[in-house]
Design an enzyme around this catalytic site. Structure first.
Site, PDB file in Angstrom:
ATOM      1  N   ASP A  17       0.867  -1.183   0.000  1.00 39.50           N
ATOM      2  CA  ASP A  17       0.000   0.000   0.000  1.00 39.50           C
ATOM      3  C   ASP A  17       0.899   1.228   0.000  1.00 39.50           C
ATOM      4  OD1 ASP A  17      -1.638   2.123   0.631  1.00 39.50           O
ATOM      5  OD2 ASP A  17      -2.504   1.193   2.411  1.00 39.50           O
ATOM      6  N   ILE A  18       0.845   2.000  -1.073  1.00 37.33           N
ATOM      7  CA  ILE A  18       1.780   3.117  -1.235  1.00 37.33           C
ATOM      8  C   ILE A  18       1.577   4.196  -0.166  1.00 37.33           C
ATOM      9  CG2 ILE A  18       0.457   4.581  -2.844  1.00 37.33           C
ATOM     10  CD1 ILE A  18       3.097   4.734  -4.535  1.00 37.33           C
ATOM     11  N   VAL A  40      -5.986   4.281  -6.033  1.00 32.92           N
ATOM     12  CA  VAL A  40      -4.873   4.788  -5.236  1.00 32.92           C
ATOM     13  C   VAL A  40      -5.075   6.275  -4.876  1.00 32.92           C
ATOM     14  CG1 VAL A  40      -3.355   5.351  -7.203  1.00 32.92           C
ATOM     15  CG2 VAL A  40      -2.362   4.675  -5.024  1.00 32.92           C
ATOM     16  N   ASP A  41      -5.725   7.006  -5.758  1.00 34.94           N
ATOM     17  CA  ASP A  41      -6.022   8.426  -5.524  1.00 34.94           C
ATOM     18  C   ASP A  41      -6.866   8.594  -4.252  1.00 34.94           C
ATOM     19  OD1 ASP A  41      -6.198  11.142  -6.037  1.00 34.94           O
ATOM     20  OD2 ASP A  41      -7.592  10.946  -7.725  1.00 34.94           O
TER      21      ASP A  41
HETATM   22  P1  ADP Z   1      -5.740   4.634 -12.761  1.00 34.26           P
HETATM   23  O1  ADP Z   1      -7.002   5.460 -12.775  1.00 34.26           O
HETATM   24  O2  ADP Z   1      -4.512   5.429 -13.171  1.00 34.26           O
HETATM   25  O3  ADP Z   1      -5.913   3.350 -13.494  1.00 34.26           O
HETATM   26  P2  ADP Z   1      -6.109   3.309 -10.170  1.00 34.26           P
HETATM   27  O4  ADP Z   1      -5.887   3.900  -8.820  1.00 34.26           O
HETATM   28  O5  ADP Z   1      -7.498   2.909 -10.533  1.00 34.26           O
HETATM   29  O6  ADP Z   1      -5.467   4.348 -11.213  1.00 34.26           O
HETATM   30  O7  ADP Z   1      -5.188   2.030 -10.312  1.00 34.26           O
HETATM   31  C1  ADP Z   1      -3.797   2.085 -10.489  1.00 34.26           C
HETATM   32  C2  ADP Z   1      -3.136   0.960  -9.709  1.00 34.26           C
HETATM   33  O8  ADP Z   1      -3.054   1.340  -8.333  1.00 34.26           O
HETATM   34  C3  ADP Z   1      -3.901  -0.373  -9.728  1.00 34.26           C
HETATM   35  O9  ADP Z   1      -2.952  -1.422  -9.910  1.00 34.26           O
HETATM   36  C4  ADP Z   1      -4.497  -0.441  -8.322  1.00 34.26           C
HETATM   37  O10 ADP Z   1      -4.669  -1.775  -7.893  1.00 34.26           O
HETATM   38  C5  ADP Z   1      -3.404   0.237  -7.531  1.00 34.26           C
HETATM   39  N1  ADP Z   1      -3.730   0.689  -6.178  1.00 34.26           N
HETATM   40  C6  ADP Z   1      -4.929   0.935  -5.604  1.00 34.26           C
HETATM   41  N2  ADP Z   1      -4.763   1.328  -4.321  1.00 34.26           N
HETATM   42  C7  ADP Z   1      -3.433   1.318  -4.061  1.00 34.26           C
HETATM   43  C8  ADP Z   1      -2.611   1.600  -2.925  1.00 34.26           C
HETATM   44  N3  ADP Z   1      -3.134   1.982  -1.764  1.00 34.26           N
HETATM   45  N4  ADP Z   1      -1.254   1.480  -3.050  1.00 34.26           N
HETATM   46  C9  ADP Z   1      -0.690   1.109  -4.222  1.00 34.26           C
HETATM   47  N5  ADP Z   1      -1.406   0.827  -5.331  1.00 34.26           N
HETATM   48  C10 ADP Z   1      -2.757   0.928  -5.261  1.00 34.26           C
END
Ligand code: ADP
Length: 188
Positions: A17-18, A40-41
């Site tokens: 988890d970033i 992730v946003d």
């Molecule tokens: P985008 O709209 O650019 O596709 P997303 O957030 O929907 O962005 O997904 C991008 C990647 O981030 C996906 O692989 C998703 O599983 C991942 N992701 C979601 N939450 C987290 C997190 N807390 N930490 C790291 N990666 C995450």
């Protein structure tokens, strides 16, 4: 393969988890509206608190929407990181609408910002492979090649670039891409 040394910089792949990563900057896969979203946003804004959104609003008011392929930096609020670099990846439309160039631009712009801020550790998620639908094998190849090229062309104060990948499937795709990159390293 989870690590590749590129000059002075180590490129590292991890699963996690970033929002929990204490890098100088974590990168957010944001959208052009900059006001938060899912994936992730949403996780970054939830964990980092309102200070991030407040700076995003200020940026939006002064420079308008953030085009795909560009990046801006804000505070990281309550996160363990120092900065959040918000970038916007492409929405996958079949691969013939310049998606690879825009994706590469998102990684390059983020690293340019990190360089401008003299940061030494940067963590990326897998930009565009969630809601934006970019096939993960292809995105992984673009991501790692772009970062490796950037580092070979412009030696950075950056010492460590980490990809923090949320699920095993994504980690596997990046691992394969790193193996291919290492095999073709002389072609960079
Ligand atoms: P985008 O709209 O650019 O596709 P997303 O957030 O929907 O962005 O997904 C991008 C990647 O981030 C996906 O692989 C998703 O599983 C991942 N992701 C979601 N939450 C987290 C997190 N807390 N930490 C790291 N990666 C995450």
């Amino acid at each position: 393969m989870k690590e590749l040394q590129l000059g002075p910089t180590m490129l590292v792949l991890t699963q996690g988890d970033i929002t929990r990563v204490a890098a100088d900057a974590i990168v957010n896969a944001a959208n052009s509206g900059l006001l938060g979203g899912g994936g992730v946003d949403g996780a970054i804004h939830r964990a980092g608190g309102p200070a991030i959104l407040q700076e995003c609003r200020t940026i939006l008011a002064s420079q308008g929407r953030l085009p795909p392929g560009r990046a801006v930096a804000t505070t990281a609020g309550r996160l363990p990181a120092r900065f959040v670099i918000h970038t916007v990846g492409p929405i996958w439309q079949g691969g013939t609408r310049g998606e690879p160039d825009v994706l590469a631009g998102a990684y390059r712009s983020s690293l340019e910002l990190a360089r401008g801020l003299a940061l030494t550790t940067v963590a990326f998620p897998s930009i565009s492979t969630g809601a934006y639908g970019y096939p993960v094998d292809q995105a992984a190849r673009v991501a790692l090649r772009t970062v490796a090229r950037f580092l070979s062309e412009r030696p950075l104060p950056v010492q460590r670039v980490t990809f923090v990948l949320h699920d095993e499937h994504t980690l596997d795709a990046y691992t394969r891409a790193m193996e291919n990159l290492a095999a073709a390293h002389e072609d960079l």
